[in-house]
Design an enzyme around this catalytic site. Sequence first.
Site: not given
Ligand code: GRF
Length: 190
Positions: A107, A139, A142-143
Amino acid sequence: MRLAVLASGEGSNLQALIDRVHLPGVAEIVLVVSDKPAARALKRAAEAGIETATFELSEHPDRAARDAAIAARLSAEDVDLVVLAGYMAILSPDFIAAFRGRIINIHPSLLPKFPGLAAIERAVESGESQTGVTVHHVDEGVDSGELIAQESVAIDPDETLEQLTERIHAVEHELLVRVVAGLAAQERSE
Ligand code: GRF
């Protein structure tokens, strides 16, 4: 370690894992799953010779049924670790329970700050001087799962959102590779 990667979009984090972690027989991405047939992630997987599967919500009665189908496929593939890399759907509680402790997510913020969508944008708009990247256990929230690793990124007030986003993505790729390689090494030594 047998990995499954779930991705909805671009797949740049998947690509980092393909390039730097994927090694059949050692740490192998055995399946890439998407909820979106047009996801570039599926193309990247196919180009690397990795099996793919698409589970569109419209092809299942509801989200729980779709996630049960995904879980059945992952179990059939004997997956040890599920990596969410830009997977934009919330997984149902039964899926989380089936793989508890074996699902991680990346994330683009320093969780618990800015969970959910548009995390980079919201950090900038809030006047933060730094944001970052988190890899965490998944879990039911959400995050909200337990943190595994974080890396901070300073926000330069003179850069555009696109420039900051690009820098954050580069940090994501490093951090995700480091965490997954570490988990694979741990699994090998057990
Ligand atoms: C990333 O910024 C990740 O942290 C978030 O979604 C984005 C996905 O990027 N969960 P990619 O598809 O891996 O280029």
